[in-house]
Design an enzyme around this catalytic site. Sequence first.
Site, short mmCIF file in Angstrom:
data_model
loop_
_atom_site.label_atom_id
_atom_site.label_comp_id
_atom_site.label_asym_id
_atom_site.label_seq_id
_atom_site.Cartn_x
_atom_site.Cartn_y
_atom_site.Cartn_z
N TRP A 1 1.77 -4.96 -14.41
CA TRP A 1 3.07 -5.17 -13.78
C TRP A 1 3.49 -6.57 -14.22
O TRP A 1 2.89 -7.56 -13.80
CB TRP A 1 2.95 -5.08 -12.26
N ASN B 1 -5.51 -10.18 -13.67
CA ASN B 1 -4.54 -9.88 -12.62
C ASN B 1 -4.29 -11.19 -11.89
O ASN B 1 -5.24 -11.88 -11.52
CB ASN B 1 -5.16 -8.83 -11.67
N LYS C 1 13.53 2.79 1.93
CA LYS C 1 12.93 3.95 1.26
C LYS C 1 13.89 4.51 0.23
O LYS C 1 13.53 4.80 -0.89
CB LYS C 1 12.57 5.07 2.25
N GLU D 1 14.44 2.08 -2.80
CA GLU D 1 13.23 1.94 -3.62
C GLU D 1 13.06 3.09 -4.61
O GLU D 1 12.71 2.86 -5.76
CB GLU D 1 11.98 1.99 -2.72
C1 G6P Z 1 5.44 -3.97 -2.06
C2 G6P Z 1 5.34 -2.48 -1.83
C3 G6P Z 1 5.84 -2.12 -0.43
C4 G6P Z 1 5.08 -2.92 0.61
C5 G6P Z 1 5.13 -4.42 0.34
C6 G6P Z 1 4.15 -5.18 1.22
O1 G6P Z 1 6.76 -4.35 -2.10
O2 G6P Z 1 6.08 -1.78 -2.80
O3 G6P Z 1 5.66 -0.74 -0.19
O4 G6P Z 1 5.62 -2.66 1.87
O5 G6P Z 1 4.76 -4.69 -1.00
O6 G6P Z 1 2.86 -4.79 0.87
P1 G6P Z 1 1.62 -4.85 1.83
O7 G6P Z 1 0.50 -4.27 1.01
O8 G6P Z 1 1.39 -6.29 2.15
O9 G6P Z 1 1.92 -4.06 3.04
#
Ligand code: G6P
Length: 610
Positions: free
Chosen positions: A73, A99, A487, A490
């Site tokens: 990513w 990473n 949602k 996204e």
């Molecule tokens: C990213 C993901 C989300 C998630 C957020 C926080 O943006 O795409 O789905 O809610 O991170 O991630 P976490 O693992 O800390 O809940």
Amino acid sequence: MCGIVGYIGYREAYPILIGGLRRLEYRGYDSAGVAVLNGHLQVYKKKGKVADLEQHVGPQPPEGFIGIGHTRWATHGEPNDINAHPHLSASGKFVLIHNGIIENYAALKQELSSKGYTFASDTDTEVLVQLIEYLYEHHQVPAEEAVRMALDKVVGAYGIVLLCKDEPGQLIAARKSSPIVIGIGQGEYIVASDATPIVQYTKDVVYLNDGEIAILTAHSHTIKTLGNVIQTPELQRLDLELEALEKGGYPHFMLKEIFEQPRSIAESMRGRIDPEKEEVWLGGLVDVREQLRAAKRFIFVACGTSWHAGLVGEYLFESYARIPVEVEYASEFRYRDPIITPEDVVIAISQSGETADTLAAVEIAREKGALVLGVVNAVGSSIARATHAGVYIHAGPEIGVASTKAFTSQVTVLTLMAHYLADLKGTATPGLRHSLRELQQIPEKVKSILDTNDKIVEIAHTFKDASNFLYLGRGFNFPVALEGALKLKEISYIHAEGYPAAEMKHGPIALIDEHMPVVFLATKDKSYEKIISNIDQVVSRKGSVIAVVSEGDTLIRELADWVIEIPHTDDSLLPLLTCIPLQLLAYHIALMRGCNVDQPRNLAKSVTVE
Ligand code: G6P
């Protein structure tokens, strides 16, 4: 964030690496690559998905019993073949996957450039591998020592795995703020950024700690600090079944995870409610009971969907335990010198337990003397380990990038915590006992909402070409409006906004015309009458109304274009029900628009960089 996997042992490495990358792909999918060592280093990398990499490799994959793989990513440099990992050093002796972010990479790059190094990619990772090679050559030290010396110079976060052509029988891994799990097999090791590529080979694992380096041969593992002190690793047993990582007959992980919710919500409650005493028992909080009782304020820190769960948590804690709560975006909290005292309790909410901003917020809160708790899904993750205590949500692995079951499990656990706190503080009322009984009915009620899927498909069909959406709710349903909008944007790339319904009059109402679908969370709760007038305001401006209503509601049926009925429950438990149709709506619209539901563009499951 990226996915990393490495193998050393007696089997062909390539199929294990590719299989591992497929499991890790949810962590990043801009590009992928592998390197296999067999006398010489064979490196393949490709922009796009793991499938593109496989095609690029072709029918004769590299052979060898040791190798590394990466799915990316992008952070430094656009996603293309050159920036894809693994990265080779100048002489081709070292190959590295990484990473995280090397923050001082520009200064290191300059230093290396002045020594004649050139760089093929725009990545910080290439700088690190060149630095390792430089130190290896310059000081004539073993590869392991060169890695330790290089990491000593690095500022930032990393989980790395590397190979050295001169020392072909070993794999080296290291971590700082970015997870590394080592799977320990019989005569083989699989190292990865999470347990998903490991579980099919072994359940015995060691999680590297920050500042540790692992040297793996086919038959041994040695773990040291960067200061070269040998550590005794703690062997752990994975509590993860392979089926949890498969789609189980569903076309997408997201749909599987939506439909899993009756079970995952039940799992979040399992063993935590004493049905006779009608009390909540949270083993992870026992040791901090007194601090919780004495707390003056709670602060939730989180990002994305977890932040929305935190908002629901605010309403729950305040109404059940009558204690002030603040909800903060972790990224804002960490940079604005927040006022925190030892009488505060900071609760980090995170599905992955690896989100960089949330982890940093945890560290700041600890420094300032607060009690820091975690509400985390991934067992053994960085946030789980950095907090003083906490409650796992036990939702099981969530692979779809858009969070669904983790949200409902977070809200379930926050509900349990609010009960626990109410008992500690003596604010529990008979009404709360009733809510606790109701909470146990939620899985069945979620099941009945999932049965309305066909209706939601119809609604999705009607609105799939919309360019904008508005989501409105009040009270406990306000955070659900935010989550519903998130949602949709996204995964379907439709612009959507969530708003408190009453605030509509202060701006969003200007957007309403016949092209604006408005999703109302209009259940029979405290705000029912008020939300009906908000619906009226939209209808009179020709907006299309999709309303999530309580079973048997006839009033709104007359006003709205579409209604989705949900079972009755206590106001405070509504988010656990009202979010379900919104997850399904987003899913079906995205599908109809031809979007990649499980791997939406530009997103990653967990953001381990700032
Ligand atoms: C990213 C993901 C989300 C998630 C957020 C926080 O943006 O795409 O789905 O809610 O991170 O991630 P976490 O693992 O800390 O809940």
